[in-house]
Design a protein around this motif. Structure first.
Motif, PDB file in Angstrom:
ATOM      1  N   VAL A   5       0.859  -1.184   0.000  1.00 15.08           N
ATOM      2  CA  VAL A   5       0.000   0.000   0.000  1.00 15.08           C
ATOM      3  C   VAL A   5       0.893   1.231   0.000  1.00 15.08           C
ATOM      4  CG1 VAL A   5      -1.768   1.295   1.225  1.00 15.08           C
ATOM      5  CG2 VAL A   5      -1.825  -1.213   1.233  1.00 15.08           C
ATOM      6  N   GLU A   6       0.760   2.022  -1.052  1.00 11.63           N
ATOM      7  CA  GLU A   6       1.586   3.206  -1.228  1.00 11.63           C
ATOM      8  C   GLU A   6       0.817   4.460  -0.830  1.00 11.63           C
ATOM      9  OE1 GLU A   6       3.438   1.228  -5.297  1.00 11.63           O
ATOM     10  OE2 GLU A   6       2.368   3.116  -5.341  1.00 11.63           O
ATOM     11  N   SER A   7       1.564   5.478  -0.447  1.00  9.64           N
ATOM     12  CA  SER A   7       0.967   6.777  -0.175  1.00  9.64           C
ATOM     13  C   SER A   7       2.037   7.845  -0.321  1.00  9.64           C
ATOM     14  CB  SER A   7       0.359   6.815   1.227  1.00  9.64           C
ATOM     15  OG  SER A   7       1.361   6.586   2.194  1.00  9.64           O
ATOM     16  N   GLY A   8       1.587   9.099  -0.436  1.00 12.15           N
ATOM     17  CA  GLY A   8       2.516  10.217  -0.380  1.00 12.15           C
ATOM     18  C   GLY A   8       2.754  10.966  -1.673  1.00 12.15           C
ATOM     19  N   GLY A   9       2.166  10.532  -2.760  1.00 10.14           N
ATOM     20  CA  GLY A   9       2.365  11.273  -3.994  1.00 10.14           C
ATOM     21  C   GLY A   9       1.601  12.580  -3.981  1.00 10.14           C
ATOM     22  N   ALA A  23       3.809   0.387   2.580  1.00 11.25           N
ATOM     23  CA  ALA A  23       3.653  -0.567   3.665  1.00 11.25           C
ATOM     24  C   ALA A  23       3.421  -1.957   3.097  1.00 11.25           C
ATOM     25  CB  ALA A  23       2.470  -0.159   4.551  1.00 11.25           C
ATOM     26  N   ALA A  24       4.195  -2.913   3.595  1.00 13.86           N
ATOM     27  CA  ALA A  24       4.090  -4.292   3.127  1.00 13.86           C
ATOM     28  C   ALA A  24       3.257  -5.118   4.107  1.00 13.86           C
ATOM     29  CB  ALA A  24       5.482  -4.898   2.988  1.00 13.86           C
ATOM     30  N   SER A  25       2.646  -6.173   3.573  1.00 12.25           N
ATOM     31  CA  SER A  25       1.747  -7.004   4.378  1.00 12.25           C
ATOM     32  C   SER A  25       2.480  -8.092   5.157  1.00 12.25           C
ATOM     33  CB  SER A  25       0.695  -7.658   3.475  1.00 12.25           C
ATOM     34  OG  SER A  25       1.340  -8.497   2.517  1.00 12.25           O
ATOM     35  N   ASN A  76       7.175  -2.357   8.844  1.00 10.44           N
ATOM     36  CA  ASN A  76       7.200  -3.050   7.540  1.00 10.44           C
ATOM     37  C   ASN A  76       6.999  -2.065   6.392  1.00 10.44           C
ATOM     38  OD1 ASN A  76       7.546  -5.547   8.798  1.00 10.44           O
ATOM     39  ND2 ASN A  76       5.337  -5.830   9.024  1.00 10.44           N
ATOM     40  N   THR A  77       7.683  -0.946   6.491  1.00 11.06           N
ATOM     41  CA  THR A  77       7.466   0.143   5.552  1.00 11.06           C
ATOM     42  C   THR A  77       8.789   0.622   4.976  1.00 11.06           C
ATOM     43  OG1 THR A  77       5.461   0.855   6.709  1.00 11.06           O
ATOM     44  CG2 THR A  77       6.557   2.479   5.302  1.00 11.06           C
ATOM     45  N   TYR A  93       5.047   6.560  -9.544  1.00 11.09           N
ATOM     46  CA  TYR A  93       6.052   5.854  -8.748  1.00 11.09           C
ATOM     47  C   TYR A  93       5.435   4.574  -8.198  1.00 11.09           C
ATOM     48  CZ  TYR A  93       9.306   9.730  -9.042  1.00 11.09           C
ATOM     49  OH  TYR A  93      10.185  10.682  -9.505  1.00 11.09           O
ATOM     50  N   TYR A  94       6.166   3.469  -8.359  1.00 10.95           N
ATOM     51  CA  TYR A  94       5.685   2.170  -7.945  1.00 10.95           C
ATOM     52  C   TYR A  94       6.625   1.579  -6.892  1.00 10.95           C
ATOM     53  CZ  TYR A  94       2.844   2.261 -12.194  1.00 10.95           C
ATOM     54  OH  TYR A  94       1.946   2.597 -13.183  1.00 10.95           O
ATOM     55  N   CYS A  95       6.033   1.101  -5.835  1.00 16.03           N
ATOM     56  CA  CYS A  95       6.787   0.329  -4.851  1.00 16.03           C
ATOM     57  C   CYS A  95       6.972  -1.083  -5.381  1.00 16.03           C
ATOM     58  CB  CYS A  95       6.014   0.298  -3.541  1.00 16.03           C
ATOM     59  SG  CYS A  95       6.817  -0.617  -2.218  1.00 16.03           S
TER      60      CYS A  95
END
Length: 115
Positions: A5-9, A23-25, A76-77, A93-95
């Motif tokens: 789950v990405e955020s911040g753009g 954030a990773a699961s 986990n981020t 941007y992709y994690c």
């Protein structure tokens, strides 16, 4: 499997800063590496920065000295601090994480830098 789950753009003026979060699961200790890629319109997806266990980092030449990748093991981020942003940094941007040598991708977050 790993969910991200990405955020911040967002939209920022040239010279400004943004911080992306992913954030990773699952525990990032279990991951081979974490990183950020970006894709601008009409261009191929490219590696921006990555971090592996042991905090070994790697950056694209175009972002060295401006971007910093880091991780918070407890959360986990993985983060990407982007400073001195330029219009050419505009992209989705992709994690990305590598788990058991398989790649997993986030949904992408748009970063737009205005001149």
């Amino acid at each position: 499997q790993v969910q991200l789950v990405e955020s911040g753009g967002g939209l920022v003026q040239a010279g400004g800063s943004l911080r992306l979060s992913c954030a990773a699961s699952r525990s990032i200790f279990s991951l081979n590496s974490m990183g950020w890629y970006r894709q601008a319109p009409g261009k191929q997806r490219e590696l921006v920065a990555s971090i592996a266990n042991g905090d070994i980092t790697n950056y694209a030449d175009s972002v060295k000295g401006r971007f910093t990748i880091s991780r918070d093991n407890a959360k986990n981020t993985v983060y990407l601090q982007m400073n001195s942003l330029k219009p050419e940094d505009t992209a989705v941007y992709y994690c990305n994480v590598v788990f058991r040598w398989a790649h997993y991708w986030g949904q992408g977050t748009q970063v737009t830098v205005s001149s």
